[in-house]
Design a protein around this motif. Structure first.
Motif: not given
Length: 499
Positions: A395-407
């Motif tokens: 598991k990793f964190e997306d830098e600066g993401s407030l809310e994930g939308k698409c990948i």
């Protein structure tokens, strides 16, 4: 008397034999004289042939040049016919046989004539252009008839206009020239590669350098525009067909030719506004989910039947909307409302296993080999799952993401793109994502001012498309260039350029 007669007969016989002996002697003497003359001539010819250059020059000065030709002719006549060696005789026979074959072939070509002459072959046949399949090729109403040559030329122009020029496989001249120069160029490139050192920059084989030229084509669904909002537009995996689906409860298929784009078929799903539709990996089925339904539909294009899937046993969800299909065509992933991920068999549409992320899952994607699943949560965390064991690998964190939308994952499994509600799309390498909990993106694309709701790579991983549904015409293309540096570090530095 008798004795006298016998003596006289003996004397006569002696007189008869003496002239015969004399004739024989004369013949022998003549032969000897002829042989002596022949020997003398041979010695004379040998002496003439052995004359030095100085003596010949002296003779030319005294007697003139005109005697050389006469002397040579006399020598040839005295020497008789020249003997031909065995090698020269063999060469002469081969040349005569070859010339005979060539002459015979030429004679056959000259003598061959056609069996008959058909007058219809010479006459140009006209084609009726008022036929329903040829009306689109008419430039005016007066062109009711065209010759075959003009029709062929017009079809070629139409094809080139649809394809944006002559394709490489159709350009015979360039193909022949490339084949001739391929061997020479390969050897030259290898020599040039070994003669220099430094940085080696790889250029794209599919994308041209500089500015990409684009042209606007007619709408793909111009023969049937949707009555509601379109939610899905997808090309067929193998055929030149495009699918559209939307809130008007219909799925339509169009043949893409760049001119008319004729409609192939439309299916209507009663009381079923479509949330998402997708081709199967083999291109034989279309799977469609609704906006407020627990069921989904499977359209079998080969059989022409619509198969409803009312409920999947073991899946307790109020609505089934978002889903993903594995590249190998084996699995279907249903994204639930509370962070549940339901893995289904594509063949039986039955539940295999269920996985869960922390919070709510907004988007998921399979790796190209269908061995892993990347799930993007609303909190900005990305979970990596193993498909076989259904266990979380990392598991990793997306830098600066407030809310994930698409990948999205690139086709070569080298990059991961994550789009957030702020419009920022971070680009990571898959190796770093599998090792670090807070990886640094190799590039952050910040050209959207609204939420990034869609990201996707092209098949060659050279273009990353970023789009947003919150505003019109919010589409950006990022070109990714891979520069391999020949240094001690051996690092690969990706560079992105927004078009």
């Amino acid at each position: 008397m008798k004795a006298a007669k016998k003596v006289s007969k003996g004397t006569k016989a002696g007189k008869m034999t003496k002239p015969k002996r004399t004739a024989k002697r004369l013949l022998v003497a003549a032969n000897q004289a002829a042989a002596a003359e022949a020997a003398r001539r041979a010695r004379h010819l040998k002496a003439l042939s052995c004359v030095s250059g100085a003596e010949r020059e002296l003779e030319e000065l005294v007697f003139g040049d005109s005697l050389n030709g006469e002397e040579d002719e006399l020598l040839r006549r005295l020497a008789g016919p020249r003997r031909v060696t065995a090698a020269e005789e063999k060469n002469l026979q081969e040349e005569s046989s070859d010339s005979g074959v060539e002459n015979e072939a030429k004679r056959d070509l000259l003598l061959k004539r056609p069996a008959w002459v058909d007058e219809d072959d010479e006459a140009e046949e006209n084609v009726d252009m008022t036929h329903k399949y040829r009306k689109v090729l008419m430039k005016s109403d007066a062109e009711t008839m065209l010759t075959k040559k003009k029709l062929k030329k017009r079809l070629e122009e139409q094809f080139q206009q649809a394809m944006g020029g002559v394709p490489a496989w159709a350009d015979l001249e360039n193909r022949k020239n490339s084949k001739r120069t391929s061997s020479d160029s390969d050897s030259d490139e290898e020599d040039d590669l070994l003669r220099r050192t430094g940085n080696f920059i790889t250029s794209s084989e599919s994308l041209p350098r500089g500015i990409l030229k684009m042209s606007t084509c007619p709408p793909a669904n111009q023969e049937r525009f949707a009555n509601g909002k379109l939610v899905t537009v997808q090309f067929h995996p193998s055929a030149q067909v495009v699918m559209t689906a939307g809130h008007d409860r219909s799925v339509s298929l169009f043949q893409v030719d760049g001119i008319r784009n004729p409609k192939i078929q439309s299916i209507y799903l009663e009381s079923f506004p479509i949330y998402k539709a997708h081709f199967s990996t083999d291109g034989e089925q279309v799977i469609a989910t609704g906006t407020h339904h627990r069921m989904f539909f499977v359209y079998d294009m080969m059989a022409g039947s619509i198969i409803p899937i009312p409920k999947v046993r073991g899946v307790e969800e109020k609505f089934l909307r978002n889903f993903e299909l594995s590249p190998d065509g084996s699995f279907m992933l249903l994204i639930g409302n509370s962070g549940y991920l339901h893995l289904l068999s594509m063949k039986t549409k039955e539940l295999i296993s269920t996985m869960k992320v922390n919070g709510r899952c907004t988007a998921s994607a399979f790796t190209p080999d269908s061995s892993k699943i990347y799930s993007y949560s609303k909190e900005g965390e990305v979970f990596i799952w193993d498909v076989r064991s259904r266990k979380s690998l990392h598991k990793f964190e997306d830098e600066g993401s407030l809310e994930g939308k698409c990948i999205a994952i690139s086709k070569n499994n080298q990059y991961v793109a994550c789009g957030s509600s702020s419009g920022v799309v971070n680009l990571y390498t898959t190796d770093v994502c599998l090792k670090e909990n807070r990886p640094k993106p190799v590039k952050a694309i910040m050209n959207l001012v609204t939420s990034a709701t869609c990201v996707t790579f092209n098949p060659t991983t050279e273009i990353l498309a970023v789009a947003s549904r919150d505003t019109d015409e919010a589409v950006k293309l990022a070109e990714t260039l891979f520069i391999f540096l020949k240094e001690d570090t051996g690092e690969n530095e990706p560079v992105t350029e927004v078009l």
